[in-house]
Design an enzyme around this catalytic site. Sequence first.
Site, PDB file in Angstrom:
ATOM      1  N   LYS A 166      26.337 -13.766   8.203  1.00  0.00           N
ATOM      2  CA  LYS A 166      26.271 -12.310   8.306  1.00  0.00           C
ATOM      3  C   LYS A 166      27.554 -11.748   8.918  1.00  0.00           C
ATOM      4  O   LYS A 166      28.085 -10.735   8.458  1.00  0.00           O
ATOM      5  CB  LYS A 166      25.060 -11.887   9.161  1.00  0.00           C
ATOM      6  CG  LYS A 166      23.744 -12.018   8.456  1.00  0.00           C
ATOM      7  CD  LYS A 166      23.614 -11.009   7.344  1.00  0.00           C
ATOM      8  CE  LYS A 166      22.676 -11.493   6.264  1.00  0.00           C
ATOM      9  NZ  LYS A 166      23.196 -12.542   5.411  1.00  0.00           N
ATOM     10  N   ARG A 177       4.966  -0.303  -6.214  1.00  0.00           N
ATOM     11  CA  ARG A 177       4.711  -1.160  -5.064  1.00  0.00           C
ATOM     12  C   ARG A 177       3.722  -2.281  -5.391  1.00  0.00           C
ATOM     13  O   ARG A 177       3.679  -3.293  -4.702  1.00  0.00           O
ATOM     14  CB  ARG A 177       4.121  -0.333  -3.909  1.00  0.00           C
ATOM     15  CG  ARG A 177       5.094   0.647  -3.296  1.00  0.00           C
ATOM     16  CD  ARG A 177       4.358   1.616  -2.381  1.00  0.00           C
ATOM     17  NE  ARG A 177       5.280   2.400  -1.584  1.00  0.00           N
ATOM     18  CZ  ARG A 177       5.530   2.201  -0.300  1.00  0.00           C
ATOM     19  NH1 ARG A 177       4.917   1.226   0.328  1.00  0.00           N
ATOM     20  NH2 ARG A 177       6.377   2.954   0.361  1.00  0.00           N
ATOM     21  N   TRP A 234      -3.267  -2.802  -1.631  1.00  0.00           N
ATOM     22  CA  TRP A 234      -3.125  -4.223  -1.968  1.00  0.00           C
ATOM     23  C   TRP A 234      -4.012  -4.966  -0.982  1.00  0.00           C
ATOM     24  O   TRP A 234      -3.796  -4.894   0.215  1.00  0.00           O
ATOM     25  CB  TRP A 234      -1.664  -4.657  -1.847  1.00  0.00           C
ATOM     26  CG  TRP A 234      -1.425  -6.046  -2.363  1.00  0.00           C
ATOM     27  CD1 TRP A 234      -1.717  -7.214  -1.732  1.00  0.00           C
ATOM     28  CD2 TRP A 234      -0.865  -6.413  -3.622  1.00  0.00           C
ATOM     29  NE1 TRP A 234      -1.381  -8.290  -2.511  1.00  0.00           N
ATOM     30  CE2 TRP A 234      -0.843  -7.826  -3.682  1.00  0.00           C
ATOM     31  CE3 TRP A 234      -0.366  -5.688  -4.700  1.00  0.00           C
ATOM     32  CZ2 TRP A 234      -0.344  -8.510  -4.785  1.00  0.00           C
ATOM     33  CZ3 TRP A 234       0.135  -6.378  -5.792  1.00  0.00           C
ATOM     34  CH2 TRP A 234       0.137  -7.780  -5.823  1.00  0.00           C
ATOM     35  N   GLU A 245      30.317 -11.928   6.329  1.00  0.00           N
ATOM     36  CA  GLU A 245      30.131 -11.059   5.176  1.00  0.00           C
ATOM     37  C   GLU A 245      30.578  -9.630   5.425  1.00  0.00           C
ATOM     38  O   GLU A 245      31.202  -9.014   4.561  1.00  0.00           O
ATOM     39  CB  GLU A 245      28.646 -11.036   4.763  1.00  0.00           C
ATOM     40  CG  GLU A 245      28.169 -12.276   4.020  1.00  0.00           C
ATOM     41  CD  GLU A 245      26.709 -12.166   3.650  1.00  0.00           C
ATOM     42  OE1 GLU A 245      26.390 -12.404   2.476  1.00  0.00           O
ATOM     43  OE2 GLU A 245      25.876 -11.862   4.529  1.00  0.00           O
ATOM     44  N   ASN A 267      -2.019   1.954   5.932  1.00  0.00           N
ATOM     45  CA  ASN A 267      -1.146   0.853   5.541  1.00  0.00           C
ATOM     46  C   ASN A 267      -0.927  -0.040   6.753  1.00  0.00           C
ATOM     47  O   ASN A 267      -0.784   0.470   7.867  1.00  0.00           O
ATOM     48  CB  ASN A 267       0.227   1.351   5.077  1.00  0.00           C
ATOM     49  CG  ASN A 267       0.171   2.124   3.784  1.00  0.00           C
ATOM     50  OD1 ASN A 267      -0.855   2.192   3.135  1.00  0.00           O
ATOM     51  ND2 ASN A 267       1.295   2.710   3.411  1.00  0.00           N
ATOM     52  N   GLY A 268      -0.862  -1.362   6.547  1.00  0.00           N
ATOM     53  CA  GLY A 268      -0.588  -2.270   7.656  1.00  0.00           C
ATOM     54  C   GLY A 268      -1.749  -3.201   7.930  1.00  0.00           C
ATOM     55  O   GLY A 268      -2.684  -3.319   7.138  1.00  0.00           O
ATOM     56  N   CYS A 271       0.825  -1.207   0.000  1.00  0.00           N
ATOM     57  CA  CYS A 271       0.000   0.000   0.000  1.00  0.00           C
ATOM     58  C   CYS A 271       0.862   1.261   0.000  1.00  0.00           C
ATOM     59  O   CYS A 271       2.000   1.262   0.445  1.00  0.00           O
ATOM     60  CB  CYS A 271      -0.906   0.018   1.216  1.00  0.00           C
ATOM     61  SG  CYS A 271      -1.994  -1.405   1.359  1.00  0.00           S
ATOM     62  N   LYS A 313      25.608  -7.575  -4.790  1.00  0.00           N
ATOM     63  CA  LYS A 313      24.226  -7.767  -4.339  1.00  0.00           C
ATOM     64  C   LYS A 313      23.498  -8.834  -5.151  1.00  0.00           C
ATOM     65  O   LYS A 313      22.894  -9.745  -4.607  1.00  0.00           O
ATOM     66  CB  LYS A 313      23.459  -6.439  -4.428  1.00  0.00           C
ATOM     67  CG  LYS A 313      22.033  -6.528  -3.912  1.00  0.00           C
ATOM     68  CD  LYS A 313      22.008  -6.864  -2.427  1.00  0.00           C
ATOM     69  CE  LYS A 313      20.617  -7.091  -1.902  1.00  0.00           C
ATOM     70  NZ  LYS A 313      20.643  -7.592  -0.524  1.00  0.00           N
ATOM     71  N   GLU A 331      22.942 -18.738   9.302  1.00  0.00           N
ATOM     72  CA  GLU A 331      22.727 -17.401   8.764  1.00  0.00           C
ATOM     73  C   GLU A 331      23.440 -16.353   9.612  1.00  0.00           C
ATOM     74  O   GLU A 331      24.020 -15.395   9.082  1.00  0.00           O
ATOM     75  CB  GLU A 331      21.226 -17.106   8.682  1.00  0.00           C
ATOM     76  CG  GLU A 331      20.855 -15.686   8.291  1.00  0.00           C
ATOM     77  CD  GLU A 331      21.322 -15.267   6.905  1.00  0.00           C
ATOM     78  OE1 GLU A 331      21.226 -14.069   6.595  1.00  0.00           O
ATOM     79  OE2 GLU A 331      21.801 -16.123   6.128  1.00  0.00           O
ATOM     80  N   HIS A 373      31.826 -33.788  18.455  1.00  0.00           N
ATOM     81  CA  HIS A 373      32.350 -34.546  17.320  1.00  0.00           C
ATOM     82  C   HIS A 373      33.400 -33.746  16.540  1.00  0.00           C
ATOM     83  O   HIS A 373      33.646 -34.042  15.373  1.00  0.00           O
ATOM     84  CB  HIS A 373      31.211 -34.979  16.397  1.00  0.00           C
ATOM     85  CG  HIS A 373      30.247 -35.918  17.050  1.00  0.00           C
ATOM     86  ND1 HIS A 373      30.576 -37.210  17.387  1.00  0.00           N
ATOM     87  CD2 HIS A 373      28.955 -35.735  17.459  1.00  0.00           C
ATOM     88  CE1 HIS A 373      29.534 -37.800  17.967  1.00  0.00           C
ATOM     89  NE2 HIS A 373      28.539 -36.925  18.016  1.00  0.00           N
TER      90      HIS A 373
END
Length: 621
Positions: free
Chosen positions: A498, A27, A73, A501, A108-109, A2, A616, A494, A517
Amino acid sequence: MCGIVGAVSVRNIVPILVQGLARLEYRGYDSCGVAVYANGLQRARSTARVAELAEQVSATKLEGTTGIAHTRWATHGAPVVHNAHPHFSHGPGPDAASRPGRIALVHNGIIENHDELRAQLQAKGYVFLSQTDTEVIAHLVDSLYDGDLFEAVKAAVGHLHGAYAIAVFCKDEPHRLIGARAGSPLILGIGKDGQEHFLASDAMALAGVTDQIVYLDEGDVVDIQLGKYWLVDKNHKPVAPAQRPVKTVQAHSGAAELGPYRHYMQKEIFEQPRAIADTLEGVDGIVPELFDGSVSAARVFKDIDSVLILACGTSYYSGCTAKYWLESIAKIPTQVEVASEYRYRDSVPNPRTLVVTITQSGETADTLAALRHAQSLGMTHTLTICNVASSAMVRECELAYITRAGIEIGVASTKAFTAQLAGLFLLTLALAQARGRLSESEEARHLKAMRHLPAALQAVLALEPQVIAWAEDFAKMENALFLGRGLHYPIALEGALKLKEISYIHAEAYPAGELKHGPLALVTAAMPVVTVAPNDALLEKLKSNMHEVRARGGVLYVLADADTRIESGEGLHVIRMPEHYGELSPLLHVVPLQLLAYHTACAKGTDVDKPRNLAKSVTVE
């Protein structure tokens, strides 16, 4: 996806509002509308494109100096005109539906407690003409209005649970516009000579109108009038101009404006509540049609008996997380492959496999090549979880779920990852339903949890100061170890990625049960050990693994749910998560790990948004 535009001026602002909507078309939306004060409330709404709305506005000669506009939306209610924004209040009284309202509002939301509020307002005599959660807010403001719109909106937002950005005006105060935000973005635009002011969900909407922007903070409420504006914060305390400075934004690049953040990565971490809310827009229930593309998802889901996930990097870890969901909830065998490896090995194809690709850009060369390889083996049922609707991946897959994380500029993916997890969880529920594994009560429980995610993520982001304290320790280290069990092992992976990176600290992640182990040999006081510790079935096993670390002099940094009874002490640092979130816990636990990597990199002075050797969108093999 939205979008909001609003204005108070001495000139006719309808052309500005419509132009702002056109700038927000990227959007995605299924309806649009504009409302102004013109001897009362007047509006035009359409389920076509903004261009059609512009023709309607011109034909009806709609004009006004105060107004709001919106692209919607659909979330609550179908994409039909009576559900399109702006919404008017109606009531109370038996003839409420036929009387012009006094409140006009766009939103919105997602308002999580709209059902409860609707029942309360109906009991007071308010009449609802739509199925939206937004109309609830309009009636709520009306019910609290006593001659001061600013006070009514401040009181109303105290009753709202969920994520919102709203713009409101009242026919009884025609030169006043109120905005408020929590979990969804909203900005204030300062017009020429300060004689007109604007609200928008995105600076892009005001391109060519003003480049003077004030970014509203979480919980802010703003009152704009001719020649003046003022704000209060989430505690309704006045905000000094220095606290929300006016920034000059290049209008053509408004979508890429940093706002109050140091780096795009930080901005994108904090955009995750909005990204999740946008990704879940349009989801009123679990239906195969959420994934429709060139064929019927319902037909495909009935024709498969396994899932193959293909992805790279961060997207691969979202796939690893989804494997746990798909096998435990949907009870469907699932395999996750690194896309760059999959097409170079011999595999056993199954034509009844659903091949799922995961990619932020939709242009990742390795993943596209893996998809084409799977198709060449006769696996033609394909679905992508992707953030770019116009991408090659979407075009080449039968089915798609488009995440709506928005533009992600930082090379290290953050909001795209959590949006992918949201999409994958929806896919899990859809497959569970297709296989007769999802009851109505379970569906309702999962949907309720998903709708609460933006608010839950906002609470996790409030932990940032505690994470900064950890980052000061990590910046002095050369290595780090991340541990998780079960569903949270991919989250540990993950977190390690990060840190690698953007801070260039060597980091590895292991299932905690694997410590003995081999990895335990690395543990010393110079090797910080980050542990993801939700209160799940594996908690006691995880505690035993933590004791193994402490017995070797290791230092633990633990993300623990409140009820895990893990306490800080010598060599044991604990950050308590706001709440336990069951199957969706990975979406919350990954956020502190993103913040840890970010603040460690800041402390080390690395190039956060453009880490060395990385790009990217990886469009080469």
